[in-house]
Design an enzyme around this catalytic site. Structure first.
Site, PDB file in Angstrom:
ATOM      1  CG  ASP A 144      35.324  66.200  33.827  1.00 48.67           C
ATOM      2  OD1 ASP A 144      34.808  67.259  33.395  1.00 48.67           O
ATOM      3  OD2 ASP A 144      36.388  66.188  34.480  1.00 48.67           O
ATOM      4  NE  ARG A 145      32.613  71.438  36.954  1.00 48.55           N
ATOM      5  CZ  ARG A 145      32.596  72.759  36.839  1.00 48.55           C
ATOM      6  NH1 ARG A 145      33.372  73.367  35.937  1.00 48.55           N
ATOM      7  NH2 ARG A 145      31.810  73.473  37.615  1.00 48.55           N
ATOM      8  CB  THR A 195      60.570  70.196  53.351  1.00 42.99           C
ATOM      9  OG1 THR A 195      61.318  71.168  54.085  1.00 42.99           O
ATOM     10  CG2 THR A 195      60.112  70.813  52.039  1.00 42.99           C
TER      11      THR A 195
END
Length: 246
Positions: free
Chosen positions: A102-103, A175
């Site tokens: 993918d890269r 939170t």
């Protein structure tokens, strides 16, 4: 010839028909699991496809499930692989097969878009950053958990911490907001640090391109970044054109 492009990640399967202009058509994004990927493809795809071009970084069971589903309707399946040099791009890795496909495909697409240097940031299950100069030379990259994966990991270890929700604040007073702020903030900090390191290495600031399912969430907080949603499919289309020609 009816041809489709498939980008199989760890969270989603993105697919698009390959248009007569050699570019991806309308993109479909399917959330997947091993058990239901065949049904999802059956709903989304034509009954028959002549050629399927697949790029996969998913686990082996899921990849096999997708291949089996495609084999039921495709005459031919071609699987993209990372190569040391392709389409004017030269990969930095001594072992190119260790760079996620993918890269690799995203870099092909970026280089084809223009000659300017670029920092390419993918935001999916992982957060990936790759530096490509104007000559197509890959200078390497970085990989970290994406904000989504950080939230999932925290929730898995501490179920009382929700894995979704919350708003980004410099200092959150709740939170859920603190989780969103911390996880998104970690990604933003890595992008900023990589951007500065790229500027120092190249001697000038490269353009910053974001892609992947989690990119839109970060876009507004990253100055002068460009969202390119289907970068991997664009690169796969380039790879497919060369593969077909040979």
């Amino acid at each position: 010839m009816t041809a489709w492009l498939f980008d199989l990640g760890n969270t989603r399967l993105k697919c698009a028909p390959l248009g007569p202009d050699g570019r991806p058509g309308e993109v479909l994004a399917l959330a997947h699991r091993d058990a239901d990927v065949a049904a999802a493809l059956a709903r989304a795809l034509p009954a028959r496809i002549e050629v399927a071009y697949l790029a996969s970084v998913a686990n082996e069971p899921l990849r096999v499930a997708v291949l089996q589903a495609l084999a039921a309707r495709c005459t031919r399946i071609s699987i993209a692989r990372t190569q040391a040099a392709f389409g004017g791009v030269r990969i930095a890795y001594a072992q190119p097969n260790r760079l996620g496909v993918d890269r690799f495909l995203a870099l092909l697409a970026v280089h084809a878009r223009g000659a300017d240097a670029a920092l390419v940031c993918g935001v999916g299950t992982a957060l990936t950053l790759d530096l490509l100069d104007a000559d197509g030379r890959h200078h390497g990259g970085r990989v970290a958990p994406s904000p989504m994966l950080m939230r999932e990991a925290l929730h898995a270890r501490a179920p009382q911490l929700p894995e979704t929700g919350g708003q980004y604040h410099a200092f959150a007073a709740d939170t859920v907001d603190a989780l969103a702020s911390g996880c998104d903030g970690a990604a933003l900090a890595l992008i900023a640090d990589s951007r500065e390191a790229a500027r120092v290495q190249l001697g000038h600031a490269p353009r910053l391109l974001l892609h992947g399912g989690g990119a839109p969430v970060l876009l507004d907080r990253v100055p002068n970044a460009t969202l390119v949603p289907s970068l991997v499919l664009e690169g796969l289309a380039i790879w497919a054109a060369v593969e077909t020609a040979t």
